[in-house]
Motif scaffolding. Structure first.
Motif, PDB file in Angstrom:
ATOM      1  N   ASP A  20     -29.785  20.767 -44.635  1.00 35.79           N
ATOM      2  CA  ASP A  20     -29.443  19.477 -44.021  1.00 35.79           C
ATOM      3  C   ASP A  20     -30.330  19.282 -42.789  1.00 35.79           C
ATOM      4  OD1 ASP A  20     -28.323  17.232 -42.786  1.00 35.79           O
ATOM      5  OD2 ASP A  20     -26.263  17.853 -43.196  1.00 35.79           O
ATOM      6  N   SER A  21     -31.334  18.441 -42.906  1.00 33.97           N
ATOM      7  CA  SER A  21     -32.305  18.256 -41.819  1.00 33.97           C
ATOM      8  C   SER A  21     -31.678  17.678 -40.549  1.00 33.97           C
ATOM      9  CB  SER A  21     -33.457  17.361 -42.284  1.00 33.97           C
ATOM     10  OG  SER A  21     -32.971  16.086 -42.655  1.00 33.97           O
ATOM     11  N   ARG A  22     -30.499  17.081 -40.634  1.00 30.03           N
ATOM     12  CA  ARG A  22     -29.824  16.555 -39.432  1.00 30.03           C
ATOM     13  C   ARG A  22     -29.410  17.668 -38.477  1.00 30.03           C
ATOM     14  NH1 ARG A  22     -24.795  13.624 -41.540  1.00 30.03           N
ATOM     15  NH2 ARG A  22     -24.776  15.535 -42.751  1.00 30.03           N
ATOM     16  N   ALA A  23     -29.330  18.892 -38.966  1.00 28.95           N
ATOM     17  CA  ALA A  23     -28.898  20.023 -38.146  1.00 28.95           C
ATOM     18  C   ALA A  23     -30.005  20.564 -37.244  1.00 28.95           C
ATOM     19  CB  ALA A  23     -28.371  21.137 -39.044  1.00 28.95           C
ATOM     20  N   VAL A  24     -31.250  20.230 -37.534  1.00 30.75           N
ATOM     21  CA  VAL A  24     -32.388  20.751 -36.758  1.00 30.75           C
ATOM     22  C   VAL A  24     -32.274  20.330 -35.300  1.00 30.75           C
ATOM     23  CG1 VAL A  24     -34.896  20.714 -36.495  1.00 30.75           C
ATOM     24  CG2 VAL A  24     -33.884  20.790 -38.785  1.00 30.75           C
ATOM     25  N   GLY A  25     -32.440  21.299 -34.399  1.00 27.79           N
ATOM     26  CA  GLY A  25     -32.369  21.036 -32.964  1.00 27.79           C
ATOM     27  C   GLY A  25     -30.976  21.177 -32.393  1.00 27.79           C
ATOM     28  N   LYS A  26     -29.993  21.421 -33.230  1.00 27.95           N
ATOM     29  CA  LYS A  26     -28.613  21.567 -32.768  1.00 27.95           C
ATOM     30  C   LYS A  26     -28.220  23.043 -32.765  1.00 27.95           C
ATOM     31  CE  LYS A  26     -27.021  17.042 -34.435  1.00 27.95           C
ATOM     32  NZ  LYS A  26     -27.931  16.373 -33.623  1.00 27.95           N
ATOM     33  N   THR A  27     -27.142  23.350 -32.070  1.00 26.82           N
ATOM     34  CA  THR A  27     -26.624  24.715 -32.063  1.00 26.82           C
ATOM     35  C   THR A  27     -25.371  24.775 -32.920  1.00 26.82           C
ATOM     36  OG1 THR A  27     -25.333  24.301 -30.055  1.00 26.82           O
ATOM     37  CG2 THR A  27     -27.533  25.270 -29.776  1.00 26.82           C
ATOM     38  N   GLY A  28     -25.079  25.963 -33.385  1.00 24.94           N
ATOM     39  CA  GLY A  28     -23.880  26.205 -34.176  1.00 24.94           C
ATOM     40  C   GLY A  28     -23.518  27.673 -34.058  1.00 24.94           C
ATOM     41  N   ARG A  29     -22.511  28.075 -34.808  1.00 22.95           N
ATOM     42  CA  ARG A  29     -22.033  29.460 -34.767  1.00 22.95           C
ATOM     43  C   ARG A  29     -22.132  30.093 -36.147  1.00 22.95           C
ATOM     44  NH1 ARG A  29     -20.750  31.227 -29.671  1.00 22.95           N
ATOM     45  NH2 ARG A  29     -20.197  29.464 -28.385  1.00 22.95           N
ATOM     46  N   ILE A  30     -22.555  31.347 -36.179  1.00 23.34           N
ATOM     47  CA  ILE A  30     -22.634  32.118 -37.412  1.00 23.34           C
ATOM     48  C   ILE A  30     -21.213  32.353 -37.921  1.00 23.34           C
ATOM     49  CG2 ILE A  30     -23.243  34.367 -38.420  1.00 23.34           C
ATOM     50  CD1 ILE A  30     -25.698  32.717 -37.821  1.00 23.34           C
ATOM     51  N   VAL A  31     -21.001  32.151 -39.216  1.00 23.25           N
ATOM     52  CA  VAL A  31     -19.698  32.355 -39.834  1.00 23.25           C
ATOM     53  C   VAL A  31     -19.589  33.750 -40.444  1.00 23.25           C
ATOM     54  CG1 VAL A  31     -18.177  31.565 -41.705  1.00 23.25           C
ATOM     55  CG2 VAL A  31     -19.424  29.898 -40.321  1.00 23.25           C
ATOM     56  N   ASP A  32     -20.666  34.251 -41.011  1.00 19.51           N
ATOM     57  CA  ASP A  32     -20.657  35.480 -41.804  1.00 19.51           C
ATOM     58  C   ASP A  32     -20.266  36.725 -41.008  1.00 19.51           C
ATOM     59  OD1 ASP A  32     -21.994  34.187 -44.214  1.00 19.51           O
ATOM     60  OD2 ASP A  32     -23.468  33.827 -42.630  1.00 19.51           O
ATOM     61  N   GLU A  33     -19.345  37.499 -41.578  1.00 20.67           N
ATOM     62  CA  GLU A  33     -18.944  38.782 -40.984  1.00 20.67           C
ATOM     63  C   GLU A  33     -19.896  39.900 -41.398  1.00 20.67           C
ATOM     64  OE1 GLU A  33     -16.362  39.413 -38.923  1.00 20.67           O
ATOM     65  OE2 GLU A  33     -15.527  37.402 -38.919  1.00 20.67           O
ATOM     66  N   VAL A  34     -20.602  39.701 -42.515  1.00 23.57           N
ATOM     67  CA  VAL A  34     -21.542  40.692 -43.048  1.00 23.57           C
ATOM     68  C   VAL A  34     -22.856  39.992 -43.368  1.00 23.57           C
ATOM     69  CG1 VAL A  34     -19.741  42.175 -43.997  1.00 23.57           C
ATOM     70  CG2 VAL A  34     -20.713  40.383 -45.409  1.00 23.57           C
ATOM     71  N   PRO A  35     -23.960  40.722 -43.489  1.00 23.60           N
ATOM     72  CA  PRO A  35     -25.234  40.092 -43.854  1.00 23.60           C
ATOM     73  C   PRO A  35     -25.110  39.337 -45.181  1.00 23.60           C
ATOM     74  CG  PRO A  35     -25.605  42.329 -43.110  1.00 23.60           C
ATOM     75  CD  PRO A  35     -24.118  42.157 -43.228  1.00 23.60           C
ATOM     76  N   PRO A  36     -25.797  38.210 -45.314  1.00 21.10           N
ATOM     77  CA  PRO A  36     -25.694  37.411 -46.532  1.00 21.10           C
ATOM     78  C   PRO A  36     -26.263  38.141 -47.744  1.00 21.10           C
ATOM     79  CG  PRO A  36     -27.408  36.549 -45.100  1.00 21.10           C
ATOM     80  CD  PRO A  36     -26.717  37.636 -44.347  1.00 21.10           C
ATOM     81  N   GLY A  37     -25.698  37.808 -48.892  1.00 16.02           N
ATOM     82  CA  GLY A  37     -26.114  38.475 -50.127  1.00 16.02           C
ATOM     83  C   GLY A  37     -26.586  37.480 -51.175  1.00 16.02           C
ATOM     84  N   PRO A  38     -26.510  37.867 -52.444  1.00 15.27           N
ATOM     85  CA  PRO A  38     -27.028  37.048 -53.537  1.00 15.27           C
ATOM     86  C   PRO A  38     -26.277  35.722 -53.722  1.00 15.27           C
ATOM     87  CG  PRO A  38     -26.286  39.206 -54.350  1.00 15.27           C
ATOM     88  CD  PRO A  38     -26.059  39.172 -52.887  1.00 15.27           C
ATOM     89  N   LEU A  39     -24.997  35.678 -53.396  1.00 18.80           N
ATOM     90  CA  LEU A  39     -24.228  34.449 -53.572  1.00 18.80           C
ATOM     91  C   LEU A  39     -24.828  33.288 -52.780  1.00 18.80           C
ATOM     92  CD1 LEU A  39     -21.712  33.095 -54.804  1.00 18.80           C
ATOM     93  CD2 LEU A  39     -20.470  33.794 -52.771  1.00 18.80           C
ATOM     94  N   THR A  40     -25.294  33.565 -51.555  1.00 17.44           N
ATOM     95  CA  THR A  40     -25.897  32.522 -50.709  1.00 17.44           C
ATOM     96  C   THR A  40     -27.421  32.603 -50.715  1.00 17.44           C
ATOM     97  OG1 THR A  40     -25.790  33.889 -48.722  1.00 17.44           O
ATOM     98  CG2 THR A  40     -23.910  32.422 -49.159  1.00 17.44           C
ATOM     99  N   GLN A  41     -27.953  33.409 -51.617  1.00 21.46           N
ATOM    100  CA  GLN A  41     -29.403  33.593 -51.737  1.00 21.46           C
ATOM    101  C   GLN A  41     -30.019  34.085 -50.422  1.00 21.46           C
ATOM    102  OE1 GLN A  41     -30.661  29.790 -53.192  1.00 21.46           O
ATOM    103  NE2 GLN A  41     -29.901  30.205 -55.249  1.00 21.46           N
ATOM    104  N   GLY A  42     -29.290  34.955 -49.725  1.00 22.00           N
ATOM    105  CA  GLY A  42     -29.784  35.548 -48.484  1.00 22.00           C
ATOM    106  C   GLY A  42     -29.722  34.637 -47.276  1.00 22.00           C
ATOM    107  N   ARG A  43     -28.968  33.544 -47.367  1.00 25.89           N
ATOM    108  CA  ARG A  43     -28.884  32.596 -46.250  1.00 25.89           C
ATOM    109  C   ARG A  43     -27.599  32.800 -45.455  1.00 25.89           C
ATOM    110  NH1 ARG A  43     -29.550  27.179 -49.497  1.00 25.89           N
ATOM    111  NH2 ARG A  43     -28.125  28.358 -50.803  1.00 25.89           N
ATOM    112  N   TRP A  44     -27.706  32.580 -44.159  1.00 29.90           N
ATOM    113  CA  TRP A  44     -26.576  32.658 -43.247  1.00 29.90           C
ATOM    114  C   TRP A  44     -25.824  31.331 -43.242  1.00 29.90           C
ATOM    115  CZ3 TRP A  44     -25.421  37.202 -40.863  1.00 29.90           C
ATOM    116  CH2 TRP A  44     -26.417  38.173 -40.842  1.00 29.90           C
ATOM    117  N   THR A  45     -24.511  31.374 -43.045  1.00 31.04           N
ATOM    118  CA  THR A  45     -23.696  30.163 -42.920  1.00 31.04           C
ATOM    119  C   THR A  45     -23.514  29.857 -41.438  1.00 31.04           C
ATOM    120  OG1 THR A  45     -22.500  30.781 -44.922  1.00 31.04           O
ATOM    121  CG2 THR A  45     -21.523  29.053 -43.558  1.00 31.04           C
TER     122      THR A  45
END
Length: 68
Positions: A20-45
């Motif tokens: 979502d390009s609207r998120a660029v330049g904004k801050t947010g918080r990491i949701v994941d308790e563990v490193p991302p895996g295959p379900l999210t294709q290695g991406r952080w939430t």
């Protein structure tokens, strides 16, 4: 490939976001308790970006720690 580690509830700056390009330049918080895996294709939430932007999935190189 170097994998940057983040912790749950850590604040990050979104420097790029294919999800979502609207998120660029904004801050947010990491949701994941563990490193991302295959379900999210290695991406952080990342959540709590804004009222109009829901959680996004980002690669480690698309976010930076803010130190807060």
């Amino acid at each position: 490939m170097v994998v940057t580690m983040f912790n749950a509830r850590e604040e990050v700056l979104i420097v790029a976001c294919a999800d979502d390009s609207r998120a660029v330049g904004k801050t947010g918080r990491i949701v994941d308790e563990v490193p991302p895996g295959p379900l999210t294709q290695g991406r952080w939430t990342v959540n709590r970006i804004s009222l109009l932007i829901g959680p996004v999935l980002v690669h480690g190189h698309e976010i930076q720690k803010t130190g807060r």
